[in-house]
Design an enzyme around this catalytic site. Structure first.
Site, mmCIF file in Angstrom:
data_model
loop_
_atom_site.group_PDB
_atom_site.id
_atom_site.type_symbol
_atom_site.label_atom_id
_atom_site.label_comp_id
_atom_site.label_asym_id
_atom_site.label_seq_id
_atom_site.Cartn_x
_atom_site.Cartn_y
_atom_site.Cartn_z
ATOM 1 C CE1 TYR A 272 48.881 -17.968 86.092
ATOM 2 C CE2 TYR A 272 47.886 -16.516 84.461
ATOM 3 C CZ TYR A 272 48.982 -16.912 85.199
ATOM 4 O OH TYR A 272 50.160 -16.242 85.058
ATOM 5 C CB SER B 117 50.628 -12.426 85.205
ATOM 6 O OG SER B 117 50.194 -12.427 83.871
ATOM 7 C CE LYS C 34 50.641 -15.957 88.699
ATOM 8 N NZ LYS C 34 51.741 -16.421 89.563
#
Ligand code: UDP
Length: 341
Positions: A152, A127, A156
């Site tokens: 989160y 992302s 990643k």
């Protein structure tokens, strides 16, 4: 080893389902593993209606290594696209353990089994969140990542790092991390799309639900940013264009064209769009008026981020093609489909 079959974890989800459609369209056989934690079987029906093919589906959690092992035992495939992960930024701040456990364990299980079963290729869903509040815009793949501001985002970054470390010391393994910008829209057939549970966090589902009357009013989070119209700038990438990028990445791997064992590509349009522009664009594309108001800034939002897509264009041979108004029409058609079914 079957180069024309791909394991897609999280293949019933938003990005996964669109990618499965494009893979099937490109002549691949697909095996989907999904635990429906943020999806349901309707996406599988949508895939079957669009493509005329019912992909093999196994309901399993990628954290369950024994269940995942059965998939590797049973099916021969050379490539994996790993989507399966939790993705709600706010929830990850409130429940970090849930995010670290799920996103990292599932990733490790997939990679360990790939190594054990000699399956060489993995495309990882990363992302643009890894860039954080970037010092240079647009961001290239060489733009330094910023410390993650949520668990989160940290999953990643950590999975990117693990992938890099694992594939660079392994002659057999190849990894491509695709850094998605802001995926929006739906398949033009309106048979698959995003299915947010509860109140949407993301802008476009909030817009479409407001237009449908499910939400009363869209809040625009801040009109006092240092941007031309005061709202934040993002790079909104059509979901079908994004799905195609995965097919191109898989083609690159199975054709043995990777220049490095670990490669990163930005997947965006290269054009910044403000929140106001997106709202106005949605109204114009769909000939309707949206109820919205300006509200306070949302904590954690960066002012602006958009992609330099030169590397994806030139090295991967991929570029975004869909026009924003078509994407916003598809988003609305999908919302109408969901409300009418
Ligand atoms: N946004 C907004 N209202 C909403 C949801 C989002 O104004 O209800 C804005 C948000 O502040 C950001 C942009 O829309 O500037 C994109 O937000 P989204 O959550 O979709 O993606 P992000 O880039 O934050 O991951």
């Amino acid at each position: 080893m079957n180069n024309r079959r791909v394991l897609v974890t999280g293949g019933a989800g938003y990005i996964g389902s669109h990618t499965v459609v494009e893979l099937i369209g490109a002549g691949y056989e697909v095996v989907i593993v999904d635990n429906f934690s943020n999806s349901d079987a309707s996406s599988l029906e949508g895939i079957a209606k669009i493509t005329g093919v019912t992909p093999t589906f196994i309901e399993a959690d990628c954290c369950d290594k024994a269940a995942l092992r059965e998939v590797f035992e049973r099916y021969d495939f050379s490539s994996v696209i790993h989507f399966a992960a939790y993705k709600a930024v706010g929830e990850s701040v409130a429940m970090p353990t849930k995010y670290y456990h799920n996103n990292l364990l599932s990733f490790i299980n997939v990679v360990e089994l790939m190594k054990e079963y000699h399956r060489p290729n993995i495309v990882f869903s990363s992302s643009a969140t890894v860039y954080g509040d970037a010092e240079e815009l647009p961001v290239t793949e060489r733009t330094p990542r910023k410390p993650a501001t949520s668990p989160y985002g940290n999953t990643k970054q950590m999975a990117e790092d693990m992938l890099r470390d694992i594939v660079t010391v392994d002659d057999e393994l190849y990894g491509i991390a695709l850094r998605y910008f802001n995926p929006i829209g739906a398949h033009p057939s309106a048979l698959i799309g995003e299915l947010p549970r509860g109140i949407p966090n993301n802008l476009v589902p909030y817009i479409t639900q407001t237009a449908a009357g499910v939400r009363e009013c869209l809040s625009i989070f801040g009109d006092d940013y240092p941007t031309p119209d005061g709202s934040c700038l993002r790079d909104y990438i059509d979901i079908v264009d994004l799905a195609r990028a995965h097919v191109v990445a898989i083609e690159r791997m199975v054709a043995g064209k990777c220049e490095e064992h670990y490669e990163i590509f930005n997947i965006g349009t290269g054009s910044p769009v403000s929140v106001f522009e997106l709202v106005k664009g949605f109204e114009a594309a769909n000939n309707l008026t949206l109820n919205y108001k300006v509200a306070a800034r949302r904590p954690g939002d960066v002012t602006a981020v958009w992609a330099d897509t030169t590397r994806a264009n030139e090295v991967l041979g991929w570029r975004a093609e869909r026009k924003l108004d078509d994407t916003l029409r598809a988003a609305w058609a999908w919302e109408c489909h969901v409300r009418n079914r």
